[in-house]
Design a protein around this motif. Structure first.
Motif, short mmCIF file in Angstrom:
data_model
loop_
_atom_site.label_atom_id
_atom_site.label_comp_id
_atom_site.label_asym_id
_atom_site.label_seq_id
_atom_site.Cartn_x
_atom_site.Cartn_y
_atom_site.Cartn_z
N ARG A 118 -90.46 -5.83 -64.82
CA ARG A 118 -91.67 -4.76 -65.42
C ARG A 118 -92.15 -5.49 -63.45
O ARG A 118 -92.42 -6.56 -63.22
N ARG A 119 -93.00 -4.45 -63.80
CA ARG A 119 -93.47 -4.03 -62.20
C ARG A 119 -94.77 -5.07 -61.96
O ARG A 119 -95.61 -4.19 -62.45
N THR A 164 -96.98 -11.18 -67.47
CA THR A 164 -95.95 -9.85 -67.17
C THR A 164 -96.67 -8.63 -68.14
O THR A 164 -96.13 -7.69 -68.46
N SER A 167 -97.65 -5.46 -67.87
CA SER A 167 -97.25 -4.74 -66.65
C SER A 167 -96.30 -3.20 -66.87
O SER A 167 -95.36 -3.41 -67.29
N GLU A 169 -92.82 -1.13 -66.98
CA GLU A 169 -91.62 -0.59 -66.54
C GLU A 169 -90.76 -0.62 -65.62
O GLU A 169 -91.19 0.07 -64.78
#
Length: 505
Positions: A118-119, A164, A167, A169
Motif C-alpha cells: 500500500r502507498r 496502512t 491507504s 494499493e
C-alpha cells in the motif's frame, strides 16, 4: 451566455493582475466560477524554502454549463478549457499568486512510502518518526517493506498495520523481486524458530567485560606515572595503558552499536539508554551516530542517500567512475591511496568534532547531552593532563585506526548504486557489503561487524548469533545467485587502497 460572460471577465482579470501584487480567491468567486479544490492550491507552491509568492497557473471551470454548449466548445482534448470557439487560448487560464506553505514536514514535498503493498502517506507523521525524517524521504515513492520488517519490533508492526488501513494499493513489484522477498521472509522465519533473535545473557556479560576490564586496566597503567615517576620503564607502561584504553573504547563502540539496534532488551528506551552510555564513554553524541547509521543501513552504498560513503573530496573512490573523475583529482588527491591509512587514525577526533557540531545545532533541545559530553572532556583532561600529550595522541590514533579500518573494510570497496536502482533490500545488501574472515578472534576484535552481510540483513539479531546465521545466508545467496563476499581484514584494506589509486598509463 455564461461562457461568454466568464471569458470576458477572465480577460479583464488577467489584465488587471499585471500591476497587482496578488489576486485573491474573492476575485474568482465574483466571476461565478468554481474554485479549484483546496488540495490543488496546496500543490502549486514550491515549498517552505521559498518565502516569496509564486506565480502559478490555475485552470478555472465555468459554473453551470449545459451539455450542448460543452460539446460545441471542446475541440480535441478532455483537458481543453470549456470556452467558446471565439475565445483566445490564453484567456482560458488565470494567474494567481499562491503564497508558499508554512514550514512543516512538507517543506520538501509530501512523503509517500510503499509498505506491505500500500502507498502510505507519512507526511504529517514524519517529524514523529523515531528514526528521523531523512530515512523516510530516502524512500519517498519506494517500497520499504523489507527494510521496515528488518528494523522494527512487533509493536511497531502493529502500529504500521493501523496506519496502512485505507491507504491505496501500490503497483505489484517485479516477479523476481517478489520471489526473493518471499524466500527471504521464509529464511527470517526459520532463523527466528531457531532462536537466533534471542540474546544470550552470558555473551552480554562477556561484551561488558571486553569494555570495562581493559578500560580500568588501561587507566591504572597510565596512572602509574603518578606513583613511580617518569623514567623510561614507567613511560612504556603508560603507553601500554593508552593502547588498552583505546581498545576498550573501540569495544564500547561495538557494544553501543548492538544496543542502538535494539538487539538486546525488549524495551527500546532501555536499549537506547545503554547505547547512550557507551557513546558517552567515547565522547560521541548518540543522536549524531543514529542519524547517520539508520540511513546507511537501509540505503547501503546509494550515492544519493548513504551518508557513510560521502567521503569526497578527501577520499574519492574511483571504482565505477569514469576516467574523467580520476583526471579531475588535484595533486594531493592523486596520492589519496598513500594517506588513506594515516587518515583512518584521525577518525576518532573527527567523530568527536561531528558530535559537537550535531549538539551545537540543536543546543536548545540537547542541553543534557551537551552537559554529559562536557563531562567526558573534563574526565579526559583530568586523565591525560598528568600523563602527557604522547599517550593522548596514541590513544586517539589507535582508537580511530582500529575502528576505521573495520568500518571501511565492509562497504567502501564494494559496488555503488544510483538512487533509481531496481534492486530489492536483499540484493542491494549482498552487492554492497563484504564480510571480514578470520574466525572467533576477528569476530571479537570487530564486534562481529565482520559478519557484515548477516548484520545488514538482520540488524536486530544479537551479534553473538550472527556466526550461526552465516551458513543459512551463504546458502540463500547461492540459491538466488547473489554475491557473498568475504576477505581478511588486510585484503579488505588493500581493496580500498586499490579503489583509491588512480589508474596509471
Amino acid at each position: 451566455e455564461n461562457l461568454r460572460r466568464c471569458s470576458s471577465s477572465l480577460e479583464n482579470l488577467t489584465n488587471a493582475t499585471k500591476n497587482a501584487k496578488k489576486d485573491t480567491p474573492r476575485d474568482l468567486k465574483s466571476l461565478g466560477c468554481k474554485m479549484p479544490p483546496q488540495g490543488v492550491a496546496r500543490r502549486l507552491g514550491t515549498g517552505a524554502n521559498d518565502a516569496r509568492p509564486v506565480q502559478r497557473r490555475v485552470r478555472v471551470t465555468p459554473a453551470k454549463v449545459d451539455a450542448p454548449t460543452v460539446r460545441a466548445a471542446v475541440a480535441s482534448s478532455a483537458d481543453t478549457p470549456l470556452l467558446p470557439a471565439t475565445s483566445k487560448p490564453n484567456a482560458t487560464l488565470a494567474t494567481l499568486s499562491v503564497p508558499a506553505s508554512k514550514p512543516s514536514a512538507r517543506r520538501n514535498g509530501p512523503i509517500e512510502v510503499i509498505l506491505f503493498g500500500r502507498r502510505v502517506d507519512l507526511t504529517a507523521w514524519a517529524t514523529r518518526h523515531p528514526g528521523g525524517t531523512k530515512v523516510l524521504r530516502a524512500f519517498n515513492g519506494r517500497d520499504a517493506t523489507e527494510q521496515f520488517t528488518a528494523f522494527h519490533s512487533p509493536e511497531a508492526h502493529k502500529k504500521m498495520e493501523a496506519m496502512t488501513r485505507g491507504s491505496p494499493e501500490a503497483p505489484t513489484p517485479p516477479a523476481r523481486e517478489q520471489r526473493m522477498a518471499l524466500a527471504f521472509a521464509a529464511l527470517r522465519s526459520l532463523l527466528e524458530e531457531k532462536g537466533l533473535f534471542r540474546p544470550s545473557a552470558l555473551h552480554e556479560v562477556f561484551k561488558l567485560l571486553l569494555v570495562m576490564v581493559p578500560l580500568i586496566l588501561g587507566v591504572l597503567l597510565m596512572l602509574d606515572v603518578w606513583r613511580f615517576g617518569t623514567d623510561g620503564g614507567s613511560r612504556a607502561v603508560v603507553y601500554a595503558g593508552a593502547l588498552l584504553f583505546a581498545f576498550a573504547l573501540q569495544q564500547a563502540g561495538w557494544a553501543g552499536h548492538d544496543y542502538s539496534h535494539h538487539s538486546v532488551f525488549r524495551s527500546p528506551r532501555l536499549n537506547d539508554a545503554v547505547a547512550m552510555f557507551y557513546a558517552w564513554l567515547q565522547g560521541y553524541e548518540i543522536g549524531w551516530w543514529k542519524a547517520r547509521h539508520n540511513v546507511h543501513h537501509v540505503t547501503t552504498n546509494e550515492l544519493a542517500n548513504d551518508p557513510d560513503i560521502r567521503t569526497a573530496p578527501v577520499l574519492t573512490f574511483l571504482a565505477q567512475r569514469s576516467d574523467s573523475a580520476a583526471r579531475g583529482l588535484n595533486c594531493l588527491q592523486r596520492r589519496q591511496h598513500f594517506y588513506f591509512v594515516p587518515l583512518l587514525a584521525m577518525l576518532h577526533l573527527y567523530w568527536r568534532v561531528e558530535s559537537i557540531i550535531f549538539i551545537a545545532r540543536r543546543a536548545s533541545k540537547l542541553r543534557l547531552n551537551a552537559l554529559l559530553l562536557a563531562l567526558n572532556y573534563v574526565a579526559t583532561y583530568v586523565l591525560f593532563s598528568r600523563v602527557g600529550l604522547g599517550p593522548l595522541l596514541l590513544y586517539s590514533c589507535a582508537k580511530g585506526l582500529m575502528t576505521g579500518a573495520v568500518v571501511f573494510a565492509t562497504h567502501y570497496g564494494e559496488e555503488r548504486f544510483d538512487k533509481d536502482h531496481a534492486m530489492g533490500f536483499v540484493e542491494q545488501t549482498c552487492r554492497g557489503s563484504r564480510n571480514i574472515s578470520g574466525g572467533f578472534l576477528v569476530d571479537t576484535f570487530t564486534g562481529n561487524i565482520s559478519r557484515q552481510v548477516e548484520h545488514h540483513l538482520f540488524p536486530m539479531m544479537p551479534r553473538s548469533n550472527l556466526p550461526h546465521a552465516t551458513p543459512y545466508v551463504r546458502d540463500f545467496c547461492e540459491q538466488h545467485q547473489l554475491p557473498f563476499a568475504s576477505d581478511s581484514l588486510l585484503d579488505c584494506v588493500r581493496l580500498n587502497i586499490e579503489h583509491l589509486r588512480p589508474a596509471t598509463k
